[in-house]
Design an enzyme around this catalytic site. Sequence first.
Site, PDB file in Angstrom:
ATOM      1  N   ASP A   1      -5.657  31.034  17.747  1.00  0.00           N
ATOM      2  CA  ASP A   1      -5.240  29.861  16.939  1.00  0.00           C
ATOM      3  C   ASP A   1      -4.446  30.311  15.737  1.00  0.00           C
ATOM      4  O   ASP A   1      -5.008  30.616  14.706  1.00  0.00           O
ATOM      5  CB  ASP A   1      -6.492  29.087  16.524  1.00  0.00           C
ATOM      6  CG  ASP A   1      -6.177  27.841  15.744  1.00  0.00           C
ATOM      7  OD1 ASP A   1      -5.023  27.385  15.768  1.00  0.00           O
ATOM      8  OD2 ASP A   1      -7.103  27.312  15.105  1.00  0.00           O
TER       9      ASP A   1
ATOM     10  N   ASP B   1      -0.649  24.862  20.786  1.00  0.00           N
ATOM     11  CA  ASP B   1      -1.614  25.279  19.773  1.00  0.00           C
ATOM     12  C   ASP B   1      -2.888  25.688  20.513  1.00  0.00           C
ATOM     13  O   ASP B   1      -3.633  24.834  20.983  1.00  0.00           O
ATOM     14  CB  ASP B   1      -1.870  24.098  18.822  1.00  0.00           C
ATOM     15  CG  ASP B   1      -2.820  24.436  17.674  1.00  0.00           C
ATOM     16  OD1 ASP B   1      -3.278  25.587  17.592  1.00  0.00           O
ATOM     17  OD2 ASP B   1      -3.079  23.522  16.859  1.00  0.00           O
TER      18      ASP B   1
ATOM     19  N   GLU C   1      -0.378  24.236   9.014  1.00  0.00           N
ATOM     20  CA  GLU C   1      -1.037  23.288   9.932  1.00  0.00           C
ATOM     21  C   GLU C   1      -2.502  23.177   9.575  1.00  0.00           C
ATOM     22  O   GLU C   1      -3.099  22.098   9.608  1.00  0.00           O
ATOM     23  CB  GLU C   1      -0.875  23.766  11.382  1.00  0.00           C
ATOM     24  CG  GLU C   1      -1.358  22.749  12.433  1.00  0.00           C
ATOM     25  CD  GLU C   1      -2.822  22.867  12.822  1.00  0.00           C
ATOM     26  OE1 GLU C   1      -3.305  22.009  13.589  1.00  0.00           O
ATOM     27  OE2 GLU C   1      -3.507  23.795  12.364  1.00  0.00           O
ATOM     28  N   GLU C   2      -3.091  24.333   9.230  1.00  0.00           N
ATOM     29  CA  GLU C   2      -4.535  24.373   8.980  1.00  0.00           C
ATOM     30  C   GLU C   2      -4.927  23.667   7.687  1.00  0.00           C
ATOM     31  O   GLU C   2      -6.103  23.463   7.431  1.00  0.00           O
ATOM     32  CB  GLU C   2      -5.025  25.831   8.976  1.00  0.00           C
ATOM     33  CG  GLU C   2      -4.784  26.587  10.284  1.00  0.00           C
ATOM     34  CD  GLU C   2      -5.659  26.111  11.437  1.00  0.00           C
ATOM     35  OE1 GLU C   2      -6.355  25.082  11.293  1.00  0.00           O
ATOM     36  OE2 GLU C   2      -5.646  26.796  12.489  1.00  0.00           O
TER      37      GLU C   2
ATOM     38  N   HIS D   1     -11.566  29.476  14.410  1.00  0.00           N
ATOM     39  CA  HIS D   1     -11.556  29.445  12.931  1.00  0.00           C
ATOM     40  C   HIS D   1     -12.504  30.490  12.328  1.00  0.00           C
ATOM     41  O   HIS D   1     -12.997  30.291  11.221  1.00  0.00           O
ATOM     42  CB  HIS D   1     -11.868  28.035  12.395  1.00  0.00           C
ATOM     43  CG  HIS D   1     -10.704  27.106  12.550  1.00  0.00           C
ATOM     44  ND1 HIS D   1     -10.715  25.796  12.099  1.00  0.00           N
ATOM     45  CD2 HIS D   1      -9.483  27.289  13.111  1.00  0.00           C
ATOM     46  CE1 HIS D   1      -9.553  25.227  12.372  1.00  0.00           C
ATOM     47  NE2 HIS D   1      -8.791  26.115  12.989  1.00  0.00           N
TER      48      HIS D   1
HETATM   49  N1  PHE Z   1      -5.056  21.986  15.696  1.00  0.00           N
HETATM   50  C1  PHE Z   1      -6.371  22.543  15.853  1.00  0.00           C
HETATM   51  C2  PHE Z   1      -6.461  23.745  14.923  1.00  0.00           C
HETATM   52  O1  PHE Z   1      -5.496  24.427  14.701  1.00  0.00           O
HETATM   53  C3  PHE Z   1      -6.673  22.976  17.249  1.00  0.00           C
HETATM   54  C4  PHE Z   1      -6.389  21.966  18.296  1.00  0.00           C
HETATM   55  C5  PHE Z   1      -5.245  22.063  19.042  1.00  0.00           C
HETATM   56  C6  PHE Z   1      -7.254  20.918  18.510  1.00  0.00           C
HETATM   57  C7  PHE Z   1      -4.960  21.120  20.016  1.00  0.00           C
HETATM   58  C8  PHE Z   1      -6.992  19.975  19.483  1.00  0.00           C
HETATM   59  C9  PHE Z   1      -5.837  20.091  20.239  1.00  0.00           C
HETATM   60  O2  PHE Z   1      -7.501  24.057  14.446  1.00  0.00           O
HETATM   61 ZN    ZN Z   2      -6.952  25.924  13.699  1.00  0.00          ZN
HETATM   62 ZN    ZN Z   3      -4.301  25.481  15.769  1.00  0.00          ZN
END
Ligand code: PHE
Ligand code: ZN
Ligand code: ZN
Length: 289
Positions: free
Chosen positions: A97, A160, A131-132, A252
């Site tokens: 991620d 992602d 994004e986070e 995470h």
């Molecule tokens: N965007 C979330 C993150 O970065 C992960 C995620 C991606 C959740 C796609 C749902 C769908 O923590």
């Molecule tokens: Zn994330």
């Molecule tokens: Zn992510």
Amino acid sequence: APDIPVANVQAHLNQFQSIATANGGNRAHGRTGYRASIDYVQAQLNAAGYTTSLHSFTSGGATGWNLLAEWPRGDANNVLMAGGHLDSVPAGPGINDNGSGSAALLEIALTIARQNYTPDKRIRFGWWGAEERGLVGSTAYVNSLSSAERGRIKAYVNFDMIGSPNPGYFVYSASGQPSGSLALQQVLQEPFAAMGVPTELTSVGGRSDHAAFASAGIPVGGLFTGAEVTKTAAQAQKWGGTSGQAFDRCYHASCDTTSNINVTALDRNADAIAYAIWTLSAGTPPPSG
Ligand code: PHE
Ligand code: ZN
Ligand code: ZN
Ligand code: CA
Ligand code: ZN
């Protein structure tokens, strides 16, 4: 569409890991590891012949950047965008991620250049910052565009988390979020059907960077191999892996390292993304619905 060499995608992940290790263990917004990640991706794209630019924004008192890269061929009024976030959480290096989506997109971009691909449409890649912190970079980018520029973007596909260690094969559901596109859903399902890999539709709602594009009325789609949710027995039956365990137990966390990647999932998703980009960028009719 070409077969993307997964070893090359893994080599980019190793670079992201080294960057994190050399910069306090993360690649988060506002930290030196984020800027080093941007510099690594941009240098490769520039050397390959891309037109790149940094789009800066501020979040939490720190400057952040989105990296945009356009392959300078095809109809500039008919743009296909593909993207994913390049930042990690502060807790760890963010290799699944979202080093995974970032690395696959980079290797696909480099493959386009190596092949000297001439698409009908213009292909533009985005690596998003912060994004986070709440989809900050992608939202800032979409908000920075004039309505004419927004109108030229015919589709956005988002990647992602595509190498989860206990993977599922999820395609963003056309009906699962605003501006979901059946054409994009189907073009992302097709390569998995060809590989004999079952997929499930998932309603990702506003959980990643496609949300900003959806809010602007741009058709969106994407792929995902799962995060904190537990794999069911039925899912383990069809995909293998471990039921009763999260798709990504290091979501995470500090253990989201290069050890936290299922290479088969990474390879299948990289190949599927390439299929979608080649298919969507050829031919004149824009995807609809
Ligand atoms: N965007 C979330 C993150 O970065 C992960 C995620 C991606 C959740 C796609 C749902 C769908 O923590
Ligand atoms: Zn994330
Ligand atoms: Zn992510
Ligand atoms: Ca491959
Ligand atoms: Zn393969």
